[in-house]
Each structure stands twice: as C-alpha cells, then as structure tokens.
Write a protein that holds these residues in place. Structure first.
Motif, PDB file in Angstrom:
ATOM      1  N   ARG A  20       0.806  -1.216   0.000  1.00 35.32           N
ATOM      2  CA  ARG A  20       0.000   0.000   0.000  1.00 35.32           C
ATOM      3  C   ARG A  20       0.845   1.274   0.000  1.00 35.32           C
ATOM      4  NH1 ARG A  20      -5.131  -1.323   1.495  1.00 35.32           N
ATOM      5  NH2 ARG A  20      -5.676   0.656   0.523  1.00 35.32           N
ATOM      6  N   TRP A  21       2.160   1.146  -0.095  1.00 30.68           N
ATOM      7  CA  TRP A  21       3.024   2.331  -0.115  1.00 30.68           C
ATOM      8  C   TRP A  21       3.399   2.722  -1.546  1.00 30.68           C
ATOM      9  CZ3 TRP A  21       3.763  -2.228   2.315  1.00 30.68           C
ATOM     10  CH2 TRP A  21       4.596  -3.156   1.685  1.00 30.68           C
ATOM     11  N   PHE A  22       2.773   2.087  -2.546  1.00 29.20           N
ATOM     12  CA  PHE A  22       3.017   2.436  -3.942  1.00 29.20           C
ATOM     13  C   PHE A  22       1.983   3.448  -4.431  1.00 29.20           C
ATOM     14  CE2 PHE A  22       4.536  -2.056  -3.767  1.00 29.20           C
ATOM     15  CZ  PHE A  22       5.883  -1.761  -3.923  1.00 29.20           C
ATOM     16  N   GLY A  23       2.342   4.224  -5.448  1.00 28.23           N
ATOM     17  CA  GLY A  23       1.369   5.058  -6.132  1.00 28.23           C
ATOM     18  C   GLY A  23       0.921   6.281  -5.376  1.00 28.23           C
ATOM     19  N   PHE A  24       1.787   6.892  -4.614  1.00 30.66           N
ATOM     20  CA  PHE A  24       1.371   8.074  -3.856  1.00 30.66           C
ATOM     21  C   PHE A  24       1.361   9.316  -4.739  1.00 30.66           C
ATOM     22  CE2 PHE A  24       2.470   5.080  -0.640  1.00 30.66           C
ATOM     23  CZ  PHE A  24       1.570   5.355   0.390  1.00 30.66           C
ATOM     24  N   ARG A  25       0.443  10.229  -4.413  1.00 30.05           N
ATOM     25  CA  ARG A  25       0.298  11.443  -5.208  1.00 30.05           C
ATOM     26  C   ARG A  25       1.439  12.416  -4.940  1.00 30.05           C
ATOM     27  NH1 ARG A  25      -4.728  10.174  -3.115  1.00 30.05           N
ATOM     28  NH2 ARG A  25      -6.340   9.676  -4.626  1.00 30.05           N
ATOM     29  N   PRO A  26       1.762  13.257  -5.926  1.00 29.66           N
ATOM     30  CA  PRO A  26       2.788  14.279  -5.711  1.00 29.66           C
ATOM     31  C   PRO A  26       2.395  15.195  -4.559  1.00 29.66           C
ATOM     32  CG  PRO A  26       2.257  14.077  -8.043  1.00 29.66           C
ATOM     33  CD  PRO A  26       1.227  13.266  -7.299  1.00 29.66           C
ATOM     34  N   GLY A  27       3.368  15.647  -3.821  1.00 31.04           N
ATOM     35  CA  GLY A  27       3.087  16.576  -2.736  1.00 31.04           C
ATOM     36  C   GLY A  27       3.425  16.042  -1.362  1.00 31.04           C
ATOM     37  N   TYR A  28       3.387  14.699  -1.204  1.00 30.37           N
ATOM     38  CA  TYR A  28       3.733  14.175   0.116  1.00 30.37           C
ATOM     39  C   TYR A  28       4.448  12.819   0.064  1.00 30.37           C
ATOM     40  CZ  TYR A  28      -0.618  11.386  -0.229  1.00 30.37           C
ATOM     41  OH  TYR A  28      -1.616  10.533  -0.620  1.00 30.37           O
ATOM     42  N   LYS A  29       4.898  12.388  -1.101  1.00 32.63           N
ATOM     43  CA  LYS A  29       5.546  11.085  -1.132  1.00 32.63           C
ATOM     44  C   LYS A  29       6.903  11.090  -0.434  1.00 32.63           C
ATOM     45  CE  LYS A  29       7.260  11.541  -5.919  1.00 32.63           C
ATOM     46  NZ  LYS A  29       7.156  10.938  -7.262  1.00 32.63           N
ATOM     47  N   ASP A  30       7.460  12.283  -0.177  1.00 29.93           N
ATOM     48  CA  ASP A  30       8.696  12.347   0.606  1.00 29.93           C
ATOM     49  C   ASP A  30       8.441  12.018   2.075  1.00 29.93           C
ATOM     50  OD1 ASP A  30       7.257  14.886   0.447  1.00 29.93           O
ATOM     51  OD2 ASP A  30       8.795  15.654   1.817  1.00 29.93           O
ATOM     52  N   LEU A  31       7.180  12.026   2.495  1.00 27.47           N
ATOM     53  CA  LEU A  31       6.821  11.717   3.877  1.00 27.47           C
ATOM     54  C   LEU A  31       6.503  10.242   4.092  1.00 27.47           C
ATOM     55  CD1 LEU A  31       4.467  14.760   4.609  1.00 27.47           C
ATOM     56  CD2 LEU A  31       6.936  14.576   4.978  1.00 27.47           C
ATOM     57  N   VAL A  32       6.446   9.462   3.016  1.00 35.99           N
ATOM     58  CA  VAL A  32       6.078   8.046   3.126  1.00 35.99           C
ATOM     59  C   VAL A  32       7.175   7.271   3.856  1.00 35.99           C
ATOM     60  CG1 VAL A  32       5.638   5.940   1.819  1.00 35.99           C
ATOM     61  CG2 VAL A  32       4.654   8.115   1.064  1.00 35.99           C
ATOM     62  N   ARG A  33       6.758   6.478   4.844  1.00 35.39           N
ATOM     63  CA  ARG A  33       7.689   5.628   5.582  1.00 35.39           C
ATOM     64  C   ARG A  33       7.105   4.227   5.673  1.00 35.39           C
ATOM     65  NH1 ARG A  33       9.902   9.528   4.592  1.00 35.39           N
ATOM     66  NH2 ARG A  33      11.375  10.790   5.810  1.00 35.39           N
ATOM     67  N   LEU A  34       7.969   3.233   5.504  1.00 35.11           N
ATOM     68  CA  LEU A  34       7.565   1.829   5.554  1.00 35.11           C
ATOM     69  C   LEU A  34       8.371   1.112   6.622  1.00 35.11           C
ATOM     70  CD1 LEU A  34       6.226  -0.777   4.489  1.00 35.11           C
ATOM     71  CD2 LEU A  34       8.077  -0.906   2.794  1.00 35.11           C
ATOM     72  N   PHE A  35       7.682   0.486   7.560  1.00 33.50           N
ATOM     73  CA  PHE A  35       8.305  -0.352   8.580  1.00 33.50           C
ATOM     74  C   PHE A  35       7.848  -1.778   8.301  1.00 33.50           C
ATOM     75  CE2 PHE A  35       7.822   3.887  10.216  1.00 33.50           C
ATOM     76  CZ  PHE A  35       9.058   4.147  10.811  1.00 33.50           C
ATOM     77  N   ILE A  36       8.779  -2.635   7.901  1.00 38.06           N
ATOM     78  CA  ILE A  36       8.407  -3.959   7.404  1.00 38.06           C
ATOM     79  C   ILE A  36       9.209  -5.035   8.130  1.00 38.06           C
ATOM     80  CG2 ILE A  36      10.108  -4.007   5.526  1.00 38.06           C
ATOM     81  CD1 ILE A  36       7.902  -5.238   3.768  1.00 38.06           C
ATOM     82  N   GLY A  37       8.585  -6.200   8.331  1.00 38.81           N
ATOM     83  CA  GLY A  37       9.237  -7.278   9.069  1.00 38.81           C
ATOM     84  C   GLY A  37      10.367  -7.911   8.281  1.00 38.81           C
ATOM     85  N   ARG A  38      11.557  -7.943   8.855  1.00 40.08           N
ATOM     86  CA  ARG A  38      12.710  -8.590   8.217  1.00 40.08           C
ATOM     87  C   ARG A  38      12.920 -10.002   8.733  1.00 40.08           C
ATOM     88  NH1 ARG A  38      15.870  -5.019   5.208  1.00 40.08           N
ATOM     89  NH2 ARG A  38      16.473  -6.999   4.259  1.00 40.08           N
ATOM     90  N   ASN A  39      12.286 -10.341   9.853  1.00 43.98           N
ATOM     91  CA  ASN A  39      12.408 -11.683  10.426  1.00 43.98           C
ATOM     92  C   ASN A  39      11.022 -12.132  10.917  1.00 43.98           C
ATOM     93  OD1 ASN A  39      15.471 -12.228  10.517  1.00 43.98           O
ATOM     94  ND2 ASN A  39      15.287 -10.191  11.427  1.00 43.98           N
ATOM     95  N   VAL A  40      10.118 -12.384   9.971  1.00 47.81           N
ATOM     96  CA  VAL A  40       8.752 -12.765  10.311  1.00 47.81           C
ATOM     97  C   VAL A  40       8.694 -14.280  10.529  1.00 47.81           C
ATOM     98  CG1 VAL A  40       6.366 -12.807   9.526  1.00 47.81           C
ATOM     99  CG2 VAL A  40       7.839 -10.856   8.962  1.00 47.81           C
ATOM    100  N   PRO A  41       8.232 -14.742  11.684  1.00 44.27           N
ATOM    101  CA  PRO A  41       8.174 -16.188  11.958  1.00 44.27           C
ATOM    102  C   PRO A  41       7.301 -16.913  10.943  1.00 44.27           C
ATOM    103  CG  PRO A  41       7.862 -14.925  13.980  1.00 44.27           C
ATOM    104  CD  PRO A  41       7.771 -13.947  12.841  1.00 44.27           C
ATOM    105  N   GLY A  42       7.763 -18.090  10.527  1.00 44.22           N
ATOM    106  CA  GLY A  42       7.012 -18.915   9.593  1.00 44.22           C
ATOM    107  C   GLY A  42       6.964 -20.353  10.063  1.00 44.22           C
ATOM    108  N   PRO A  43       6.513 -21.280   9.213  1.00 47.05           N
ATOM    109  CA  PRO A  43       6.421 -22.693   9.584  1.00 47.05           C
ATOM    110  C   PRO A  43       7.777 -23.268   9.966  1.00 47.05           C
ATOM    111  CG  PRO A  43       5.207 -22.243   7.564  1.00 47.05           C
ATOM    112  CD  PRO A  43       6.003 -21.010   7.857  1.00 47.05           C
ATOM    113  N   ALA A  44       7.753 -24.246  10.840  1.00 49.14           N
ATOM    114  CA  ALA A  44       8.949 -24.978  11.261  1.00 49.14           C
ATOM    115  C   ALA A  44      10.004 -24.060  11.868  1.00 49.14           C
ATOM    116  CB  ALA A  44       9.540 -25.756  10.084  1.00 49.14           C
ATOM    117  N   GLY A  45       9.564 -22.948  12.481  1.00 42.75           N
ATOM    118  CA  GLY A  45      10.508 -22.062  13.141  1.00 42.75           C
ATOM    119  C   GLY A  45      11.389 -21.253  12.216  1.00 42.75           C
TER     120      GLY A  45
END
Length: 476
Positions: free
Chosen positions: A145-170
């Motif tokens: 949902r951080w794609f396709g932002f309108r001009p005027g505020y895309k410099d304010l967009v910040r994404l915090f995303i999981g780099r170590n998300v638990p999955g099956p079998a640990g």
C-alpha cells in the motif's frame, strides 16, 4: 498510518491498545518531546524531503515546522481515540470514531486485517507498519500500500516492514526481500508479455488471457503466485522467439561441492574447443553510445549445442524444456543448422588457468542471488547480446561488421560467460579469482538467440498437466 500484523480479529483490539499506550506515552503535546522530534527531523525527514519533495515547499528548519506539531496532535487525538480498528467485525463491537474519508479528513492510526490491507483506499496514507507473512504473491502485492502516492507528500512516506517474520517450522522470512522478489518477477512477466504481444500468421493473438497463468514465474518455493484454486491446469510446452536473446541464469544453489558447476563446464567443453580468432563486435551502452567489445568466436553445429545445453541442471521452480522444444523443432525443420559461439574477452579481467583444461579463460564477477528469494545469477552479458541477435538475423540489430559476416539465415547466436562462484566463506569468496581455478568454483552462464527466420513471429504453446475434466487449456 496503517498497521497490518495479523488477519485475526481477536488480535486487532490488543494491537490497537498497544498503539494507544504508545501514543499516550510519547508526549507529543509536551515540551519534553521536542528534542526527540527535532532529532528525527534533522536526521530523517529534513534530508529526505530536501531530496524527494520535487518542488514542494519544505520547512528550512525544525523551528519553522514545530508550531504545526500541536495542530497535528490535536487532529489525531480528537474524538474517541487516535486509533481505529478496521476489520470485518460489526462497528458496534468497537467504541471508536467512524471511518469515512468522504465525510471528513481522517488523521488516525488504522489497525486491521485483510479488509484494511487490500479492501479500500486509505486516503493520505504516509506510514505503513507491516509484519504479516502470506504464502501467496498476489495477496502480498495487494498489500503493497506504499506504492502510487500522489505528488506533494511522497517524501513523507515511511515503511516499517518485518525482516524476520516467523514462519512454519521455526523459519523466519524477510518480507522486504519477498516484496523485492515479486516486483522483479512481475517485471520479467511483463517482458514476456511484450515478447508475445503480436499475432500469428492467421492474424490471431499469440497469447490470450487463458494462456497467461502458466507464464507467471515463481521464484520462491514458499511464495506461490496465487491460491491453488486459481492456478490453471496448464504448463508451458514451447517457447520460441526468433532473433531475440534469452539469458539463462536460473541455476540451482552451488552447494558444498559445486557439482553442478563442474557438470556445466564439462557440457560446454565441445563449444570451447571450436573457438578460434578474437575479433571486435559492436554494442550500445545504457547511454546509447556505441562501443566495441572483443570476443573469441567459432561456428558449431546446432545438434552439438543442443546436446550441451540439455545437460544443464536448473532450479526446480524454472523449466528450460519449452526452450529446448523450440530449438529441437527448428533443427528438425531445417531452420537451425548451427550457432556462432561468442566468448567475450574483458579488457580488465585477466585470463585464468583452469584445472584440467588446456587454456586460460576469463572469469568475471556476477552476483548469485539469495536462494531463498531469487535463484541463479544476475544477467549474462546483457549489452553484448545485440551481437548474437545481429548474427541471428534480428532486424535493426547492429553488432558490427564481424557480426554481419557471421550471419546466415539458419544460424543462431550464443554467448558464453564464466562467473566467479567459489564456496561460501572460502578465501576467494566474493572476490575475483586468481587461479588456478577448479571448474566447481565458477558457474557457466549463457544466452542464445534462435535464427530470426526460424520463428519470425513469437510462438508459445501449452499442454495440460493432467487430462480429463480438470483440463482448462488445450494442448498445443
């Protein structure tokens, strides 16, 4: 702000409470918060906005921005709470403000599940907190949902995303890498559609909507293109494009012993034995400037090339057979008799002694992709491909006078490349080899182009995986 961590409604209320406590303890309306916010401006938002604001006026200092912090705090805090839960539960289940972007501007933290992540447009979204793993690429892409932002505020967009998300079998999963991979998959898919975006001799489209699902590439075993009930009962059986170079880099992981590297080098030895003179070929760089590159070259029968590439071992999620089918068909129809083999000679790369081989060869650096997210290597001699496309008769390609002299109506072109691939953690890992080099410590990469006359109109064919009522796409 959008917060998506789980699809379970029972967890949304607890997560919303956590964000409420965090908001209350942050003290945005208190003078004590100013040093922290000013540091955030000076180290993050200020420098980024200065680069990305694209003509929009940006505060020159935090002092200029500070009076608006209180205004923003009031807008976010007003009403029942700064947090709104968005999911499939009835609104009466939560004591919160109504969410209606049409009625008024919404300055809130939105916590929810599938309805929030891909159910509707979040107006003015600037911050996304995303830590949910999903096993389906199309679902994952919809959550971007951080794609396709309108001009005027895309410099304010910040994404915090999981780099170590638990999955099956640990096992943990890096969602940043997963998003990166599916974007690359989509780019490759679009390129494939462009290849076949033409009509056949009957004036019919080469690819119809029902043919599209089997063309979708899957680069990660755990991340399927879509749900199983949407996967068509078809697979590619034939892929032929005359005069266009395909790069084949989807090799399996090296492994501890590098056995596949050794197998691949043995397979191309007959091609190397036929290399002779070194000549100059033409290429056009990324700036459109014509340059020269040197390559040894030779002519070898198509059947010998076919026998060599049939021995390659590929990643289990990628199928080389459709390309082999096109080559065999061209040979059987007398439209492919031989190949011009090119081995580029980099000027800044010394020739290295190869264990068990009678002559030195150039070995270059190519990035081996992370096996968990993308298999194989980065591209093979990308700029040099126009030389073999010229040799193969592709209209408009210019590989220089030598390429022109090598052209035959029934001749294809092939580029060989040897890429540094030593064992992880070894002395030579991620560095240029110094020789002598064992064949297990470098990968054999190649690109080839079929004669343009063999397939002047791109052709793609499919077959059913199983016969019977489940078959959707007819055999070619």
């Amino acid at each position: 702000m959008l917060v998506h961590q789980s699809v379970k409604q029972a967890e949304h209320a607890a997560l919303a409470d956590e964000f409420k406590r965090l908001w209350k303890s942050s003290g945005y309306s208190q003078p004590s918060a100013r040093p922290r916010l000013e540091n955030l401006w000076n180290t993050d938002f200020g420098p980024v906005s200065a680069v990305r604001a694209e003509g929009v006026e940006v505060p020159e200092s935090f002092d200029e921005l500070y009076p608006f912090v209180g205004v923003a705090h009031r807008k976010i805090s007003e009403g029942v709470s700064p947090v709104i839960i968005v999911n499939g539960a009835a609104e009466k289940d939560y004591a919160q403000d109504a969410l209606d972007f049409q009625e008024r501007p919404v300055w809130k933290i939105l916590v929810g599940g599938a309805k929030l992540s891909r159910g509707f447009t979040v107006e003015g979204l600037t911050t996304t907190y995303y830590t949910r793993r999903t096993p389906q690429a199309d679902t994952l892409m919809q959550m971007g949902r951080w794609f396709g932002f309108r001009p005027g505020y895309k410099d304010l967009v910040r994404l915090f995303i999981g780099r170590n998300v638990p999955g099956p079998a640990g096992k943990d999963f890096d969602m940043y890498k997963a998003f990166e991979s599916i974007v690359q998959d989509e780019e490759e898919f679009r390129s494939e559609l462009e290849r076949f975006a033409s009509v056949n001799t009957l004036g019919e489209p080469m690819v119809t909507p029902r043919d599209v699902p089997p063309m979708v590439f899957q680069s990660q075993p755990w991340l399927k293109p879509t749900a199983a009930n949407k996967m068509y009962n078809a697979e590619q059986a034939y892929r032929g494009v005359g005069g266009q170079a395909f790069s084949f880099t989807m090799q399996r992981p090296r492994g501890k012993d590098g056995v596949h590297n050794g197998t691949h080098f043995d397979a191309v030895k007959p091609l190397l034995r036929n290399l002779g003179a070194k000549d100059s070929f033409r290429l056009t760089n990324s700036l459109g400037i014509e340059q020269q590159f040197e390559a040894r070259h030779g002519i070898i029968s198509a059947s010998t090339v076919l026998a060599a590439v049939e021995k390659f071992v590929w990643d289990e999620n990628w199928d080389f057979e459709p390309h082999l089918a096109a080559m065999r068909t061209a040979i059987e129809n007398g439209l492919l008799e031989d190949f011009a083999i090119l081995l580029p000679q980099p000027k800044n790369r010394p020739q290295l002694e190869i264990v068990g081989w009678h002559e030195k060869l150039p070995i270059v650096n190519r990035r081996r992709r992370d096996r968990e997210y993308r298999s194989g290597f980065s591209g093979t001699a990308v700029r040099e491909r126009q030389a073999i496309e010229h040799i193969a008769g592709s209209p408009g390609k210019n590989g220089g006078p030598i390429a022109e002299s090598l052209y035959r109506k029934t001749r294809g072109g092939l580029i060989l490349l040897f890429a540094n691939d030593p064992k992880d953690g070894s002395r030579q890992f991620n560095r240029a080899q110094t020789g002598p080099v064992s064949p297990v410590d470098f990968a054999t990469l190649f690109s080839y182009a079929l004669p343009y006359a063999a397939e002047p109109t791109p052709k793609i064919g499919f077959r059913v995986k199983k016969s019977g009522a489940g078959a959707i796409v007819d055999a070619r």
